[in-house]
Design an enzyme around this catalytic site. Structure first.
Site, PDB file in Angstrom:
ATOM      1  N   MET A  21      39.410  -6.564  -5.629  1.00  0.00           N
ATOM      2  CA  MET A  21      38.166  -5.801  -5.530  1.00  0.00           C
ATOM      3  C   MET A  21      37.172  -6.528  -4.624  1.00  0.00           C
ATOM      4  O   MET A  21      35.985  -6.614  -4.920  1.00  0.00           O
ATOM      5  CB  MET A  21      37.552  -5.595  -6.925  1.00  0.00           C
ATOM      6  CG  MET A  21      38.450  -4.810  -7.851  1.00  0.00           C
ATOM      7  SD  MET A  21      37.834  -4.712  -9.541  1.00  0.00           S
ATOM      8  CE  MET A  21      38.312  -6.316 -10.172  1.00  0.00           C
ATOM      9  N   LYS A  69      38.347   8.142 -10.386  1.00  0.00           N
ATOM     10  CA  LYS A  69      37.094   8.657  -9.826  1.00  0.00           C
ATOM     11  C   LYS A  69      37.038  10.168  -9.963  1.00  0.00           C
ATOM     12  O   LYS A  69      37.994  10.874  -9.668  1.00  0.00           O
ATOM     13  CB  LYS A  69      36.987   8.278  -8.348  1.00  0.00           C
ATOM     14  CG  LYS A  69      36.356   6.935  -8.166  1.00  0.00           C
ATOM     15  CD  LYS A  69      35.597   6.822  -6.863  1.00  0.00           C
ATOM     16  CE  LYS A  69      34.910   5.476  -6.797  1.00  0.00           C
ATOM     17  NZ  LYS A  69      35.575   4.510  -5.924  1.00  0.00           N
ATOM     18  N   ASP A  96      44.680   6.493 -12.851  1.00  0.00           N
ATOM     19  CA  ASP A  96      43.684   6.655 -11.785  1.00  0.00           C
ATOM     20  C   ASP A  96      44.465   6.657 -10.469  1.00  0.00           C
ATOM     21  O   ASP A  96      45.668   6.905 -10.472  1.00  0.00           O
ATOM     22  CB  ASP A  96      42.606   5.568 -11.853  1.00  0.00           C
ATOM     23  CG  ASP A  96      43.219   4.189 -11.957  1.00  0.00           C
ATOM     24  OD1 ASP A  96      44.188   3.909 -11.214  1.00  0.00           O
ATOM     25  OD2 ASP A  96      42.749   3.377 -12.784  1.00  0.00           O
TER      26      ASP A  96
HETATM   27  N1  SAH Z   1      45.754  -4.364 -12.381  1.00  0.00           N
HETATM   28  C1  SAH Z   1      45.765  -4.392 -10.927  1.00  0.00           C
HETATM   29  C2  SAH Z   1      44.415  -4.767 -10.367  1.00  0.00           C
HETATM   30  C3  SAH Z   1      43.304  -3.795 -10.695  1.00  0.00           C
HETATM   31  S1  SAH Z   1      41.757  -4.190  -9.959  1.00  0.00           S
HETATM   32  C4  SAH Z   1      46.880  -5.323 -10.456  1.00  0.00           C
HETATM   33  O1  SAH Z   1      47.431  -6.096 -11.246  1.00  0.00           O
HETATM   34  O2  SAH Z   1      47.253  -5.249  -9.279  1.00  0.00           O
HETATM   35  C5  SAH Z   1      41.801  -3.218  -8.473  1.00  0.00           C
HETATM   36  C6  SAH Z   1      42.080  -4.097  -7.276  1.00  0.00           C
HETATM   37  O3  SAH Z   1      43.446  -4.446  -7.242  1.00  0.00           O
HETATM   38  C7  SAH Z   1      41.816  -3.468  -5.957  1.00  0.00           C
HETATM   39  O4  SAH Z   1      40.463  -3.493  -5.609  1.00  0.00           O
HETATM   40  C8  SAH Z   1      42.636  -4.364  -5.049  1.00  0.00           C
HETATM   41  O5  SAH Z   1      41.963  -5.578  -4.813  1.00  0.00           O
HETATM   42  C9  SAH Z   1      43.835  -4.662  -5.908  1.00  0.00           C
HETATM   43  N2  SAH Z   1      44.985  -3.797  -5.617  1.00  0.00           N
HETATM   44  C10 SAH Z   1      45.669  -3.050  -6.482  1.00  0.00           C
HETATM   45  N3  SAH Z   1      46.706  -2.438  -5.888  1.00  0.00           N
HETATM   46  C11 SAH Z   1      46.690  -2.830  -4.601  1.00  0.00           C
HETATM   47  C12 SAH Z   1      47.513  -2.575  -3.470  1.00  0.00           C
HETATM   48  N4  SAH Z   1      48.590  -1.793  -3.541  1.00  0.00           N
HETATM   49  N5  SAH Z   1      47.196  -3.178  -2.302  1.00  0.00           N
HETATM   50  C13 SAH Z   1      46.148  -3.995  -2.200  1.00  0.00           C
HETATM   51  N6  SAH Z   1      45.319  -4.264  -3.238  1.00  0.00           N
HETATM   52  C14 SAH Z   1      45.599  -3.713  -4.417  1.00  0.00           C
END
Ligand code: SAH
Length: 271
Positions: free
Chosen positions: A186, A71, A50
């Site tokens: 999120m 999306k 994604d």
């Molecule tokens: N598996 C991912 C999280 C997925 S849920 C992880 O371990 O990072 C999706 C959320 O992850 C987003 O809404 C945000 O809160 C966070 N996120 C993921 N990448 C990000 C980034 N580069 N900067 C800030 N927030 C991030």
């Protein structure tokens, strides 16, 4: 039993079945990919992804082997069932498949569900952990999620669900009572709701809060405030997902650390 969807049993699989790797991309900086993730992306036939791995990592993957399962046009998410089905289908065609997920595949990434589905379908798969944005996001903004003087625990929670709904899976009262750092993923949209919950639960309105938007992406931004002010800060700065919310004393502006990070020429952004 529907065609093609046999219920496991390796003997029913094609002999040249491929494999699926559930791979964490880290927060977005290509240098934060693990060596294994980079090798798997390079050698994969197909990369299902994604937008979360970010523009730099995705931009390096040849267009012809990318499949976007994020999306869709019109703003709707590709249904999880489609992604599950597609992973199985590609593996049965003998492909080596990388399912690339932002951060770590098992942190709020539905990687757990995909692993269960692959196991049920009898598809060989592996899990390649990644650097989660939950820890790396705060870190690159100069915020340690734990600190000997400020926080001896850290909780990772989803801000996505409505905290006022009765059967909320996140116990904000209990989180407030830990006295440790709270990291919300999120959590941009529901920021007003859960900051209010935390204040009602007894957290001081002056508790520091930081928002780290697009952590490690070329256009990363950090905005700081308190439980009382952070919604206005968010609105004024126009902070949008993906962003990490860090709540707790560790999120207080740490001037010397931030100044150092911003002036570090190795970042290469001329800051
Ligand atoms: N598996 C991912 C999280 C997925 S849920 C992880 O371990 O990072 C999706 C959320 O992850 C987003 O809404 C945000 O809160 C966070 N996120 C993921 N990448 C990000 C980034 N580069 N900067 C800030 N927030 C991030």
């Amino acid at each position: 039993m529907s065609e093609g969807e046999n219920s496991g049993g390796d003997d029913e699989q094609p002999s040249d079945i491929g494999t699926v790797s559930l791979v964490g991309s880290g927060p977005g900086d290509p240098d934060l990919l693990t060596v294994k993730a980079a090798e798997l992306i390079e050698s994969a036939d197909v990369v299902l992804h994604d937008k979360l791995p970010g523009p730099e990592i995705l931009g390096r993957i040849p267009e012809e082997k990318r499949e976007d399962v994020g999306k869709r046009a019109g703003g709707e998410w590709t249904p999880q069932e489609y992604t599950n089905r597609r992973l199985v289908e590609l593996a049965r065609e003998g492909k080596s498949v990388v399912r690339l997920k932002g951060g770590d595949p098992f942190v709020f990434g539905r990687g757990g569900e995909e692993a269960e589905h692959l196991a049920e379908a009898g598809i060989p798969f592996e899990v390649v952990p990644g650097v989660t944005s939950a820890i790396a996001g705060p870190a690159v903004a100069g915020i340690p999620v734990t600190h000997r003087d400020h926080a001896s625990s850290v909780s990772f929670v989803t801000g996505h669900e409505d905290p006022t709904k009765e059967e909320s899976a996140v116990d904000w009262d209990a989180l407030a009572a830990t006295g440790g750092t709270i990291v919300v993923l999120m959590g941009v949209g529901k920021l007003p709701a859960y900051t209010a919950e935390l204040r009602d639960a007894g957290l001081d309105g002056d508790t520091p809060v930081a928002l780290v938007e697009r952590a490690t992406w070329p256009d990363m931004r950090v905005a700081t405030g308190t439980l009382d002010t952070i919604v206005d800060v968010r609105d004024e700065a126009g902070i949008e997902p993906p962003a990490i919310t860090v709540i707790g004393d560790v999120a207080a502006p740490r001037d010397r650390v931030v100044e150092f990070l911003e002036n570090d020429e190795r970042r290469g952004d001329g800051a």
